[in-house]
Design a protein around this motif. Structure first.
Motif, PDB file in Angstrom:
ATOM      1  N   ARG A 287       0.854  -1.184   0.000  1.00 22.31           N
ATOM      2  CA  ARG A 287       0.000   0.000   0.000  1.00 22.31           C
ATOM      3  C   ARG A 287       0.889   1.232   0.000  1.00 22.31           C
ATOM      4  NH1 ARG A 287      -3.410  -3.020   3.985  1.00 22.31           N
ATOM      5  NH2 ARG A 287      -5.213  -3.646   2.770  1.00 22.31           N
ATOM      6  N   GLY A 288       0.497   2.225  -0.810  1.00 22.83           N
ATOM      7  CA  GLY A 288       1.321   3.418  -0.938  1.00 22.83           C
ATOM      8  C   GLY A 288       2.466   3.203  -1.917  1.00 22.83           C
ATOM      9  N   TYR A 289       2.270   2.294  -2.877  1.00 19.99           N
ATOM     10  CA  TYR A 289       3.310   1.934  -3.840  1.00 19.99           C
ATOM     11  C   TYR A 289       2.745   1.867  -5.251  1.00 19.99           C
ATOM     12  CZ  TYR A 289       6.395   0.408  -0.073  1.00 19.99           C
ATOM     13  OH  TYR A 289       7.200   0.368   1.034  1.00 19.99           O
ATOM     14  N   ILE A 290       3.620   2.089  -6.227  1.00 22.17           N
ATOM     15  CA  ILE A 290       3.319   1.761  -7.614  1.00 22.17           C
ATOM     16  C   ILE A 290       3.607   0.275  -7.746  1.00 22.17           C
ATOM     17  CG2 ILE A 290       3.992   2.081 -10.031  1.00 22.17           C
ATOM     18  CD1 ILE A 290       4.705   4.997  -9.233  1.00 22.17           C
ATOM     19  N   VAL A 291       2.587  -0.489  -8.132  1.00 19.70           N
ATOM     20  CA  VAL A 291       2.709  -1.947  -8.151  1.00 19.70           C
ATOM     21  C   VAL A 291       2.840  -2.515  -9.559  1.00 19.70           C
ATOM     22  CG1 VAL A 291       1.561  -2.234  -5.928  1.00 19.70           C
ATOM     23  CG2 VAL A 291       0.203  -2.264  -8.050  1.00 19.70           C
ATOM     24  N   GLY A 292       2.812  -1.650 -10.569  1.00 15.32           N
ATOM     25  CA  GLY A 292       2.968  -2.109 -11.942  1.00 15.32           C
ATOM     26  C   GLY A 292       2.545  -1.037 -12.923  1.00 15.32           C
ATOM     27  N   VAL A 293       2.488  -1.430 -14.173  1.00 11.50           N
ATOM     28  CA  VAL A 293       2.026  -0.546 -15.239  1.00 11.50           C
ATOM     29  C   VAL A 293       1.150  -1.349 -16.193  1.00 11.50           C
ATOM     30  CG1 VAL A 293       3.998   1.050 -15.151  1.00 11.50           C
ATOM     31  CG2 VAL A 293       4.085  -0.933 -16.668  1.00 11.50           C
ATOM     32  N   ALA A 294       0.346  -0.640 -16.975  1.00 10.04           N
ATOM     33  CA  ALA A 294      -0.479  -1.254 -18.012  1.00 10.04           C
ATOM     34  C   ALA A 294      -0.822  -0.179 -19.039  1.00 10.04           C
ATOM     35  CB  ALA A 294      -1.753  -1.852 -17.419  1.00 10.04           C
ATOM     36  N   GLN A 295      -1.226  -0.624 -20.215  1.00 10.57           N
ATOM     37  CA  GLN A 295      -1.657   0.296 -21.265  1.00 10.57           C
ATOM     38  C   GLN A 295      -3.155   0.553 -21.125  1.00 10.57           C
ATOM     39  OE1 GLN A 295       0.052   1.779 -23.824  1.00 10.57           O
ATOM     40  NE2 GLN A 295       1.998   0.898 -23.165  1.00 10.57           N
ATOM     41  N   LEU A 296      -3.529   1.809 -20.973  1.00  8.82           N
ATOM     42  CA  LEU A 296      -4.935   2.202 -20.983  1.00  8.82           C
ATOM     43  C   LEU A 296      -5.314   2.396 -22.450  1.00  8.82           C
ATOM     44  CD1 LEU A 296      -7.599   3.092 -19.745  1.00  8.82           C
ATOM     45  CD2 LEU A 296      -6.556   5.286 -19.189  1.00  8.82           C
ATOM     46  N   VAL A 297      -6.180   1.521 -22.971  1.00  2.00           N
ATOM     47  CA  VAL A 297      -6.456   1.507 -24.406  1.00  2.00           C
ATOM     48  C   VAL A 297      -7.818   2.061 -24.790  1.00  2.00           C
ATOM     49  CG1 VAL A 297      -4.842  -0.381 -24.840  1.00  2.00           C
ATOM     50  CG2 VAL A 297      -7.247  -0.904 -24.387  1.00  2.00           C
TER      51      VAL A 297
ATOM     52  N   PHE B 224      -0.174  -5.831 -19.321  1.00  2.02           N
ATOM     53  CA  PHE B 224       0.069  -5.634 -17.896  1.00  2.02           C
ATOM     54  C   PHE B 224       1.501  -6.010 -17.530  1.00  2.02           C
ATOM     55  CE2 PHE B 224      -4.231  -6.822 -18.845  1.00  2.02           C
ATOM     56  CZ  PHE B 224      -4.956  -5.817 -18.244  1.00  2.02           C
ATOM     57  N   PHE B 225       2.067  -5.277 -16.564  1.00  2.00           N
ATOM     58  CA  PHE B 225       3.404  -5.571 -16.063  1.00  2.00           C
ATOM     59  C   PHE B 225       3.408  -5.340 -14.558  1.00  2.00           C
ATOM     60  CE2 PHE B 225       7.676  -4.335 -14.799  1.00  2.00           C
ATOM     61  CZ  PHE B 225       8.434  -5.358 -15.344  1.00  2.00           C
ATOM     62  N   ALA B 226       3.478  -6.433 -13.799  1.00  2.00           N
ATOM     63  CA  ALA B 226       3.547  -6.322 -12.334  1.00  2.00           C
ATOM     64  C   ALA B 226       4.977  -5.992 -11.932  1.00  2.00           C
ATOM     65  CB  ALA B 226       3.098  -7.633 -11.691  1.00  2.00           C
ATOM     66  N   ALA B 227       5.124  -5.051 -11.041  1.00  2.00           N
ATOM     67  CA  ALA B 227       6.452  -4.607 -10.595  1.00  2.00           C
ATOM     68  C   ALA B 227       7.177  -5.726  -9.858  1.00  2.00           C
ATOM     69  CB  ALA B 227       6.312  -3.406  -9.674  1.00  2.00           C
ATOM     70  N   PRO B 228       8.426  -6.001 -10.230  1.00  2.08           N
ATOM     71  CA  PRO B 228       9.199  -6.974  -9.468  1.00  2.08           C
ATOM     72  C   PRO B 228       9.448  -6.472  -8.043  1.00  2.08           C
ATOM     73  CG  PRO B 228      10.489  -6.101 -11.320  1.00  2.08           C
ATOM     74  CD  PRO B 228       9.142  -5.464 -11.372  1.00  2.08           C
ATOM     75  N   GLU B 229       9.627  -5.180  -7.904  1.00  5.01           N
ATOM     76  CA  GLU B 229       9.765  -4.510  -6.606  1.00  5.01           C
ATOM     77  C   GLU B 229       8.921  -3.239  -6.655  1.00  5.01           C
ATOM     78  OE1 GLU B 229      11.340  -5.328  -3.775  1.00  5.01           O
ATOM     79  OE2 GLU B 229      11.840  -7.254  -4.706  1.00  5.01           O
ATOM     80  N   PRO B 230       7.856  -3.159  -5.870  1.00  2.00           N
ATOM     81  CA  PRO B 230       7.022  -1.947  -5.881  1.00  2.00           C
ATOM     82  C   PRO B 230       7.844  -0.698  -5.526  1.00  2.00           C
ATOM     83  CG  PRO B 230       5.941  -3.720  -4.691  1.00  2.00           C
ATOM     84  CD  PRO B 230       7.350  -4.172  -4.958  1.00  2.00           C
TER      85      PRO B 230
ATOM     86  N   VAL C 291       8.986   5.550 -13.921  1.00  4.38           N
ATOM     87  CA  VAL C 291       9.086   4.123 -13.626  1.00  4.38           C
ATOM     88  C   VAL C 291      10.388   3.608 -14.270  1.00  4.38           C
ATOM     89  CG1 VAL C 291       6.598   3.745 -13.413  1.00  4.38           C
ATOM     90  CG2 VAL C 291       7.675   3.470 -15.635  1.00  4.38           C
ATOM     91  N   PRO C 292      10.945   2.551 -13.717  1.00  2.00           N
ATOM     92  CA  PRO C 292      12.219   2.048 -14.239  1.00  2.00           C
ATOM     93  C   PRO C 292      12.155   1.633 -15.717  1.00  2.00           C
ATOM     94  CG  PRO C 292      11.737   1.075 -12.108  1.00  2.00           C
ATOM     95  CD  PRO C 292      10.496   1.824 -12.544  1.00  2.00           C
ATOM     96  N   ASP C 293      13.278   1.769 -16.394  1.00  2.00           N
ATOM     97  CA  ASP C 293      13.378   1.305 -17.782  1.00  2.00           C
ATOM     98  C   ASP C 293      13.028  -0.180 -17.815  1.00  2.00           C
ATOM     99  OD1 ASP C 293      14.176   3.752 -18.738  1.00  2.00           O
ATOM    100  OD2 ASP C 293      16.322   3.287 -18.636  1.00  2.00           O
ATOM    101  N   GLY C 294      12.352  -0.570 -18.874  1.00  2.00           N
ATOM    102  CA  GLY C 294      11.978  -1.963 -19.030  1.00  2.00           C
ATOM    103  C   GLY C 294      10.597  -2.294 -18.524  1.00  2.00           C
ATOM    104  N   TRP C 295      10.023  -1.447 -17.688  1.00  2.00           N
ATOM    105  CA  TRP C 295       8.663  -1.694 -17.207  1.00  2.00           C
ATOM    106  C   TRP C 295       7.694  -1.450 -18.370  1.00  2.00           C
ATOM    107  CZ3 TRP C 295       6.741  -0.222 -11.764  1.00  2.00           C
ATOM    108  CH2 TRP C 295       7.592  -0.754 -10.808  1.00  2.00           C
TER     109      TRP C 295
END
Length: 154
Positions: free
Chosen positions: A68-78, A128-134, A148-152
């Motif tokens: 909680r209080g973290y970025i937990v991943g990324v995704a494309q809003l289409v 979807f891409f779940a963060a390896p480390e939030p 966000v880190p490169d590669g996400w």
């Protein structure tokens, strides 16, 4: 809020339901707020507690340990589509990307991951891409910029 943020980051949840539409498209960071979700109705509360019970099976992490209080991943809003009809078994959305039928039908497990009442909007996500480390981040209402880190999401 959790467990919804982790469900979205892991691709188990494809739709974010909101009372408003958005014209935003592209890569979006998925932020899990620090607060606790308060279901507005008894029915919503029942669905929410069932999700909490299933959280480890759905996300791989038990509910108390979800960040909680973290970025937990990324995704494309289409896309963002209007919910034109709904009941306990299915929701019908407009679908401007499908000229033949013009509608999209949502059934099954996905219905418990959002508020698909008629008149609301479904924001549609892919890739979807779940963060390896939030990443710790203070969230804000509305859209906000973050790195966000490169590669996400690649």
């Amino acid at each position: 809020m959790q467990p919804y943020a982790s469900l979205l980051a892991n691709g188990k949840k494809r739709f974010e339901t909101r009372y408003r539409r958005t014209s935003k498209r592209g890569l979006v960071a998925i932020h899990a707020g620090r607060g606790q979700y308060a279901p507005p109705t008894d029915e919503a509360q029942e669905k929410y507690f069932e999700l909490i019970r299933q959280s480890k099976e759905l996300t791989g992490i038990s509910f108390p340990c979800l960040p909680r209080g973290y970025i937990v991943g990324v995704a494309q809003l289409v896309a963002c589509e209007y919910i034109i009809d709904a009941n306990e078994e299915r929701a019908i959305l407009t679908d401007k990307r499908n000229p033949e039928s013009g509608v999209m039908e949502i059934r099954g497990e996905e219905l418990q991951f959002g508020d698909f009442r008629k008149g609301r909007y479904a924001w549609i996500f892919e890739n979807f891409f779940a963060a390896p480390e939030p990443i710790a981040a203070l969230g804000k209402q509305g859209w906000w910029k973050t790195e966000v880190p490169d590669g996400w999401g690649k």
